[in-house]
Design a protein around this motif. Sequence first.
Motif, PDB file in Angstrom:
ATOM      1  N   LYS A  54      56.173  57.408  41.265  1.00  0.00           N
ATOM      2  CA  LYS A  54      56.658  56.351  42.151  1.00  0.00           C
ATOM      3  C   LYS A  54      58.255  55.807  41.644  1.00  0.00           C
ATOM      4  CE  LYS A  54      56.776  52.868  45.033  1.00  0.00           C
ATOM      5  NZ  LYS A  54      57.080  53.081  46.437  1.00  0.00           N
ATOM      6  N   PHE A  55      58.453  55.627  40.546  1.00  0.00           N
ATOM      7  CA  PHE A  55      59.664  55.260  40.089  1.00  0.00           C
ATOM      8  C   PHE A  55      60.639  56.188  39.175  1.00  0.00           C
ATOM      9  CE2 PHE A  55      56.774  51.654  40.275  1.00  0.00           C
ATOM     10  CZ  PHE A  55      57.260  50.880  41.424  1.00  0.00           C
ATOM     11  N   ASP A  56      60.071  57.212  38.863  1.00  0.00           N
ATOM     12  CA  ASP A  56      60.969  58.189  38.094  1.00  0.00           C
ATOM     13  C   ASP A  56      60.945  59.693  38.385  1.00  0.00           C
ATOM     14  OD1 ASP A  56      62.372  58.536  35.594  1.00  0.00           O
ATOM     15  OD2 ASP A  56      60.571  59.655  34.746  1.00  0.00           O
ATOM     16  N   ASP A  57      60.388  59.881  40.035  1.00  0.00           N
ATOM     17  CA  ASP A  57      60.350  61.181  40.534  1.00  0.00           C
ATOM     18  C   ASP A  57      59.768  62.150  39.715  1.00  0.00           C
ATOM     19  OD1 ASP A  57      61.652  59.990  42.687  1.00  0.00           O
ATOM     20  OD2 ASP A  57      63.639  60.405  41.851  1.00  0.00           O
ATOM     21  N   SER A  58      58.817  61.791  38.863  1.00  0.00           N
ATOM     22  CA  SER A  58      57.967  62.801  38.041  1.00  0.00           C
ATOM     23  C   SER A  58      56.872  62.310  37.477  1.00  0.00           C
ATOM     24  CB  SER A  58      58.981  63.302  36.896  1.00  0.00           C
ATOM     25  OG  SER A  58      58.131  64.197  35.941  1.00  0.00           O
ATOM     26  N   ASN A  59      55.862  63.168  37.392  1.00  0.00           N
ATOM     27  CA  ASN A  59      54.507  62.563  36.895  1.00  0.00           C
ATOM     28  C   ASN A  59      54.460  62.935  35.382  1.00  0.00           C
ATOM     29  OD1 ASN A  59      53.858  65.209  37.258  1.00  0.00           O
ATOM     30  ND2 ASN A  59      51.891  64.754  38.463  1.00  0.00           N
ATOM     31  N   ASP A  60      55.359  63.789  34.765  1.00  0.00           N
ATOM     32  CA  ASP A  60      55.461  63.945  33.393  1.00  0.00           C
ATOM     33  C   ASP A  60      55.336  62.750  32.649  1.00  0.00           C
ATOM     34  OD1 ASP A  60      55.438  66.516  34.220  1.00  0.00           O
ATOM     35  OD2 ASP A  60      57.800  66.863  33.725  1.00  0.00           O
ATOM     36  N   VAL A  61      54.394  62.502  31.845  1.00  0.00           N
ATOM     37  CA  VAL A  61      54.019  61.330  30.783  1.00  0.00           C
ATOM     38  C   VAL A  61      54.015  61.771  29.495  1.00  0.00           C
ATOM     39  CG1 VAL A  61      52.813  59.514  30.069  1.00  0.00           C
ATOM     40  CG2 VAL A  61      52.922  60.105  32.559  1.00  0.00           C
ATOM     41  N   ARG A  62      54.899  61.568  28.661  1.00  0.00           N
ATOM     42  CA  ARG A  62      55.043  61.924  27.265  1.00  0.00           C
ATOM     43  C   ARG A  62      53.963  61.012  26.391  1.00  0.00           C
ATOM     44  NH1 ARG A  62      61.175  61.663  27.291  1.00  0.00           N
ATOM     45  NH2 ARG A  62      61.704  63.680  28.382  1.00  0.00           N
ATOM     46  N   GLN A  63      54.070  59.923  26.549  1.00  0.00           N
ATOM     47  CA  GLN A  63      53.278  58.734  25.896  1.00  0.00           C
ATOM     48  C   GLN A  63      53.212  57.469  26.318  1.00  0.00           C
ATOM     49  OE1 GLN A  63      54.662  57.406  21.654  1.00  0.00           O
ATOM     50  NE2 GLN A  63      52.994  58.399  21.032  1.00  0.00           N
ATOM     51  N   VAL A  64      51.927  56.829  26.387  1.00  0.00           N
ATOM     52  CA  VAL A  64      51.545  55.596  26.577  1.00  0.00           C
ATOM     53  C   VAL A  64      51.072  54.753  25.540  1.00  0.00           C
ATOM     54  CG1 VAL A  64      50.213  54.017  27.898  1.00  0.00           C
ATOM     55  CG2 VAL A  64      50.639  56.175  28.709  1.00  0.00           C
ATOM     56  N   VAL A  65      51.939  53.660  24.904  1.00  0.00           N
ATOM     57  CA  VAL A  65      51.410  52.755  23.855  1.00  0.00           C
ATOM     58  C   VAL A  65      51.012  51.358  24.374  1.00  0.00           C
ATOM     59  CG1 VAL A  65      52.525  52.048  21.971  1.00  0.00           C
ATOM     60  CG2 VAL A  65      53.392  53.945  22.684  1.00  0.00           C
ATOM     61  N   ALA A  66      49.926  50.949  23.931  1.00  0.00           N
ATOM     62  CA  ALA A  66      49.491  49.705  24.099  1.00  0.00           C
ATOM     63  C   ALA A  66      49.160  48.833  22.690  1.00  0.00           C
ATOM     64  CB  ALA A  66      48.132  49.691  24.673  1.00  0.00           C
ATOM     65  N   GLU A  67      49.941  47.806  22.628  1.00  0.00           N
ATOM     66  CA  GLU A  67      49.852  46.940  21.337  1.00  0.00           C
ATOM     67  C   GLU A  67      48.802  45.852  21.634  1.00  0.00           C
ATOM     68  OE1 GLU A  67      53.581  45.520  19.927  1.00  0.00           O
ATOM     69  OE2 GLU A  67      54.554  47.324  19.916  1.00  0.00           O
ATOM     70  N   LEU A  68      47.591  45.925  20.817  1.00  0.00           N
ATOM     71  CA  LEU A  68      46.595  45.148  21.075  1.00  0.00           C
ATOM     72  C   LEU A  68      46.543  44.147  20.048  1.00  0.00           C
ATOM     73  CD1 LEU A  68      44.036  48.024  21.686  1.00  0.00           C
ATOM     74  CD2 LEU A  68      45.261  46.643  23.400  1.00  0.00           C
ATOM     75  N   ARG A  69      45.846  43.125  19.981  1.00  0.00           N
ATOM     76  CA  ARG A  69      45.613  42.064  18.834  1.00  0.00           C
ATOM     77  C   ARG A  69      45.950  42.601  17.508  1.00  0.00           C
ATOM     78  NH1 ARG A  69      42.143  39.442  15.866  1.00  0.00           N
ATOM     79  NH2 ARG A  69      40.237  40.222  17.310  1.00  0.00           N
ATOM     80  N   SER A  70      44.907  43.670  17.304  1.00  0.00           N
ATOM     81  CA  SER A  70      44.481  44.030  15.780  1.00  0.00           C
ATOM     82  C   SER A  70      44.769  45.612  15.837  1.00  0.00           C
ATOM     83  CB  SER A  70      43.458  43.598  14.846  1.00  0.00           C
ATOM     84  OG  SER A  70      42.253  44.116  15.756  1.00  0.00           O
ATOM     85  N   SER A  71      45.368  46.257  16.854  1.00  0.00           N
ATOM     86  CA  SER A  71      45.434  47.844  17.005  1.00  0.00           C
ATOM     87  C   SER A  71      46.609  47.986  17.906  1.00  0.00           C
ATOM     88  CB  SER A  71      44.119  48.198  17.442  1.00  0.00           C
ATOM     89  OG  SER A  71      42.910  48.006  16.804  1.00  0.00           O
ATOM     90  N   GLN A  72      47.007  49.259  17.778  1.00  0.00           N
ATOM     91  CA  GLN A  72      48.034  50.016  18.407  1.00  0.00           C
ATOM     92  C   GLN A  72      47.126  51.040  19.206  1.00  0.00           C
ATOM     93  OE1 GLN A  72      51.363  51.080  16.440  1.00  0.00           O
ATOM     94  NE2 GLN A  72      50.974  49.318  14.889  1.00  0.00           N
ATOM     95  N   LEU A  73      47.464  51.475  20.247  1.00  0.00           N
ATOM     96  CA  LEU A  73      46.670  52.680  21.111  1.00  0.00           C
ATOM     97  C   LEU A  73      47.864  53.494  21.660  1.00  0.00           C
ATOM     98  CD1 LEU A  73      44.353  54.272  22.205  1.00  0.00           C
ATOM     99  CD2 LEU A  73      44.459  52.712  24.296  1.00  0.00           C
ATOM    100  N   TYR A  74      47.774  54.796  21.226  1.00  0.00           N
ATOM    101  CA  TYR A  74      48.638  55.775  21.413  1.00  0.00           C
ATOM    102  C   TYR A  74      48.031  56.928  22.289  1.00  0.00           C
ATOM    103  CZ  TYR A  74      51.518  53.664  17.569  1.00  0.00           C
ATOM    104  OH  TYR A  74      52.172  52.846  16.939  1.00  0.00           O
ATOM    105  N   ILE A  75      48.704  57.229  23.558  1.00  0.00           N
ATOM    106  CA  ILE A  75      48.083  58.206  24.358  1.00  0.00           C
ATOM    107  C   ILE A  75      49.082  59.192  24.690  1.00  0.00           C
ATOM    108  CG2 ILE A  75      46.642  58.593  26.661  1.00  0.00           C
ATOM    109  CD1 ILE A  75      45.960  55.344  26.476  1.00  0.00           C
TER     110      ILE A  75
END
Length: 129
Positions: A54-75
Amino acid sequence: MRALSEEVPDIRGSVLLSSDGMLKASDGFDRTSAEQLAALASGLFSMARSAGTKFDDSNDVRQVVAELRSSQLYISWAGSNSVLAVLARAEADPAVVGFETARLIKAVRPFLHTAARPAAATSKRDPAT
């Protein structure tokens, strides 16, 4: 994948999944938790792909990062139809986790290819029967 948690002690566990959420391998989680993390990672990765379309004219994703209360999630994208999700403790250095994750993916990418699942077969019935 075990080498990743050995290189970075703050990593709690990791899962390798197909981009549609099928668990392929895990380290540091029981089967139920690994399957839950695979489903969650697949959903977040899919949402990021939609945002890119929708916003970047590409569906290529390198990484998604979520900072949780006591963890970090890297996808991270890990190869054709493969995704690697890594859960680290909050105190983990993101640069170290990112570097070691990228190094693992690069080293094993030739073995990570996941063929797309075929579409469900449709039955063609003779309307006369």
